[in-house]
Design a protein around this motif. Structure first.
Motif, short mmCIF file in Angstrom:
data_model
loop_
_atom_site.label_atom_id
_atom_site.label_comp_id
_atom_site.label_asym_id
_atom_site.label_seq_id
_atom_site.Cartn_x
_atom_site.Cartn_y
_atom_site.Cartn_z
N UNK A 322 13.88 -12.15 -12.06
CA UNK A 322 12.55 -11.86 -12.61
C UNK A 322 11.45 -12.68 -11.93
N UNK A 323 11.86 -13.68 -11.16
CA UNK A 323 10.89 -14.52 -10.47
C UNK A 323 10.50 -13.96 -9.11
N UNK A 324 11.14 -12.86 -8.69
CA UNK A 324 10.78 -12.24 -7.41
C UNK A 324 9.37 -11.67 -7.53
N UNK A 325 8.45 -12.09 -6.69
CA UNK A 325 7.07 -11.58 -6.80
C UNK A 325 7.00 -10.11 -6.42
N UNK A 326 6.14 -9.35 -7.07
CA UNK A 326 6.00 -7.92 -6.72
C UNK A 326 5.40 -7.77 -5.32
N UNK A 327 5.76 -6.68 -4.67
CA UNK A 327 5.24 -6.45 -3.32
C UNK A 327 4.03 -5.52 -3.35
N UNK A 328 3.57 -5.19 -4.54
CA UNK A 328 2.40 -4.32 -4.65
C UNK A 328 1.60 -4.68 -5.90
N UNK A 329 0.30 -4.45 -5.85
CA UNK A 329 -0.56 -4.71 -7.00
C UNK A 329 -1.37 -3.45 -7.26
N UNK A 330 -0.90 -2.59 -8.18
CA UNK A 330 -1.61 -1.32 -8.45
C UNK A 330 -3.06 -1.56 -8.87
N UNK A 331 -3.95 -0.78 -8.29
CA UNK A 331 -5.37 -0.91 -8.61
C UNK A 331 -5.89 0.21 -9.50
N UNK A 332 -5.06 1.23 -9.69
CA UNK A 332 -5.50 2.36 -10.51
C UNK A 332 -6.25 3.42 -9.73
N UNK A 333 -6.45 3.19 -8.41
CA UNK A 333 -7.13 4.20 -7.60
C UNK A 333 -6.27 5.44 -7.46
N UNK A 334 -6.91 6.60 -7.42
CA UNK A 334 -6.20 7.88 -7.30
C UNK A 334 -6.43 8.44 -5.90
N UNK A 335 -5.36 8.74 -5.16
CA UNK A 335 -5.52 9.31 -3.81
C UNK A 335 -6.33 10.60 -3.83
N UNK A 336 -7.20 10.75 -2.85
CA UNK A 336 -8.02 11.95 -2.73
C UNK A 336 -7.48 12.78 -1.57
N UNK A 337 -6.39 13.46 -1.84
CA UNK A 337 -5.77 14.27 -0.81
C UNK A 337 -4.37 13.78 -0.47
N UNK A 338 -3.75 14.41 0.53
CA UNK A 338 -2.37 14.12 0.89
C UNK A 338 -2.22 13.53 2.30
#
Length: 578
Positions: A322-338
């Motif tokens: 559980x001490x392994x740091x996450x490799x991502x920090x979600x910002x809540x942004x939504x992709x605009x396209x693919x």
């Protein structure tokens, strides 16, 4: 680099957090344990009073019969209460252990893959198997037994002081040697146990890797080297086990003497007090019986304290996940396209040693891109960047203008997914394996996914079709069949961008071509990146990226690159002649 260890206090705090959810059940079990112990403490009191009456000549036959009858009743009552106390304690231990195991596995399946791969398989497997097993016995059996021992010792001492406080002081003779011994032992044992568990994990990793890749070991004549590594791991684990055994030997030698002392001291101290007329024979008998009674729980408690050190070391490793740091920090942004874009992407597995150097690439939604190049050129690492498994050391990888590391794990897999040549079949039915990608999928949806890649024929030929159980202990799928199940999961997952890293390498060339054509139909309209050594795959792609030494050196269609006369043209000429 191994996964981190949780500090001892942090690990215990997290464990107590799990236990606190069962505090009322603990209170109920503790109440039953106290009642059971109190029942066992009545007999010495009654026997002491009988001895006093007999020595004074005032004991009648009816009084003696009454005392014996009362002892029988309280003994039976204590056994009955103890039965229910043990039953509830064991079920409580099972509940606590189940929560700990589920918490562990929940965290494990969401670990960053980069952290898992840098630690190696041995470390993680050791934590999820050996370390869990070491904790299992303590939680299921140890916690109830420790509660019994502590309650028995506390109430036995209190009962002895009730019988005669001056005589009961002799029971304190055990405290100083036990305290000093345990202080000496704990300072040395915990670091040794932690090192031992890590050594065993490395040994397991060496063994499993050697066995799983035995063909490679034989082909490259690495047998002697692997044997030397195995011997070194065994020697390290053995030396640590030996050191731990020596520490335990010293501890138990001293404690064995200490826990036998109270009875002797009580009798000697009681004889002295009796010679002064300060205690009677009945009090000496009662306290001596309590001294004998207390020896067993003290010995058992010492055993559990020793096992607790192993468990604490294992708990630090388990909670360390559980001490392994996450490799991502979600910002809540939504992709605009693919559209996926790599801008000046650089990546290094080790600091200062870059694998990718300034990669710039823009994928056209719906295109099929083939990535080719010699082994070790960085193709698979590029695929991992595109899949968001590893964040780039510098530069950005975005989908719809949003960095892949700004998306949650669930959101990321809804956009892009990776299938490699590695595969795993989980224990369960084929349908269960497929529903890992879409738990709510019905049988018709599963069948369409299998049909889309041409796997429906062999699945239908199985004894129970999609209900056939596979995995460990069940029907063993061939590597090609397992790979097709993995690809069917990909179809069910339905991301708009797919990375296939040698996904058809386990099939013969003809079958691979048929599967690739089926996939092309099933995945029409999606962006597909195929990392392959077979240039027949590249021939049919919309574009081809040639990766050499961590750089994209050529990018274009098959005809353009052949006409260019560069690296791809050379690879194609060699391939065509073979």
């Amino acid at each position: 680099m191994a996964l981190p260890l949780a500090p001892g206090r942090v690990a215990m705090r997290k464990a107590l957090g799990i236990i606190s959810a069962y505090r009322w059940r603990f209170a109920g079990v503790l109440a039953l344990q106290i009642a059971a112990v109190l029942a066992t403490l009545v007999a010495p009191q009654l026997l002491g009073r009988l001895v006093t009456r007999v020595s004074q000549g005032t004991a009648s036959a009816s009084y003696a019969d009454g005392v014996v009858g009362a002892i029988v009743v309280v003994t039976l009552l204590g056994a009955l209460i103890n039965r229910y106390a043990q039953m509830h304690a064991r079920t409580l231990g099972e509940s606590v252990f189940a929560d700990l195991r589920e918490r562990m596995m929940t965290r494990v399946v969401h670990l960053p893959l980069s952290a898992v791969e840098s630690a190696g398989t041995g470390d993680l497997v050791g934590r999820t198997t050996n370390d869990i097993s070491r904790i299992e016995f303590l939680v299921r059996v140890g916690i109830p037994q420790i509660m019994v021992c502590v309650v028995t010792i506390v109430f036995t001492v209190l009962a002895a002081f009730t019988a005669d406080w001056l005589l009961a002081l002799a029971l304190g003779v055990i405290a100083p040697p036990v305290w000093l011994t345990m202080r000496w032992y704990l300072r040395r044992a915990v670091p040794v146990y932690r090192a031992d568990l890590a050594a065993v994990a490395r040994l397991n990793g060496t063994v499993s890797e050697t066995v799983e890749h035995a063909e490679t070991v034989d082909a490259l004549a690495l047998g002697a080297r692997r044997e030397a590594a195995l011997r070194a791991d065994i020697a390290e684990a053995w030396s640590l086990e030996e050191l731990a055994a020596r520490l335990r030997l010293v501890m138990f030698l001293i404690l064995d003497i200490a826990w036998r002392a109270p009875v002797v001291v009580v009798l000697l101290w009681g004889g002295f007090l009796a010679s002064r007329g300060w205690v009677g024979l009945g009090e000496i008998t009662t306290v001596a019986l309590y001294a004998m009674e207390i020896r067993k729980p003290i010995g058992q408690l010492m055993f559990w304290i020793d096992l607790l050190q192993v468990t604490q070391a294992a708990l630090s490793r388990i909670m360390g996940v559980e001490e392994v740091p996450p490799d991502r920090t979600p910002t809540g942004e939504v992709p605009r396209g693919k559209r996926i874009v790599l801008d000046d992407v650089r990546f290094a597995y080790r600091e200062g040693v870059e694998v990718l150097h300034g990669i710039c690439l823009e994928l056209v939604p719906g295109e099929r891109l083939a990535v080719v190049g010699p082994s070790g050129s960085g193709k698979s690492t590029l695929g991992r960047m595109l899949a968001g498994i590893n964040p780039p050391t510098s530069g950005t990888v975005t989908v719809g203008g949003v960095s892949l590391t700004d998306l949650t794990e669930t959101e990321l897999r809804g956009h892009v997914a990776l299938v490699t040549q590695e595969h795993h079949v989980f224990v369960g039915s084929i349908a269960d394996n497929l529903r890992l990608a879409r738990p709510d999928a019905d049988d018709d949806t599963l069948r369409r996914a299998l049909t889309s890649i041409g796997a429906d024929a062999w699945v239908d030929s199985l004894p129970d079709g999609m209900g056939t159980r596979v995995g460990s202990g069940n029907l063993a799928l061939t590597p090609a069949q397992a790979q097709e199940v993995a690809l069917a999961r990909l179809v069910l997952l339905d991301p708009h961008t797919l990375i296939l890293d040698e996904a058809t390498s386990l099939l013969d060339p003809g079958a691979a071509r048929r599967l690739e054509r089926a996939l092309s139909t099933a995945l029409a309209g999606r962006t597909v990146i195929e990392i392959a050594h077979r240039l027949s795959t590249a021939h049919d792609a919309d574009r081809i990226a040639v990766v050499m030494e961590g750089r994209i050196t050529e990018l274009g269609t098959h005809d353009e690159l052949v006409a260019l006369g560069g690296e791809y043209a050379s690879l194609w000429e060699t391939w065509s002649r073979s």
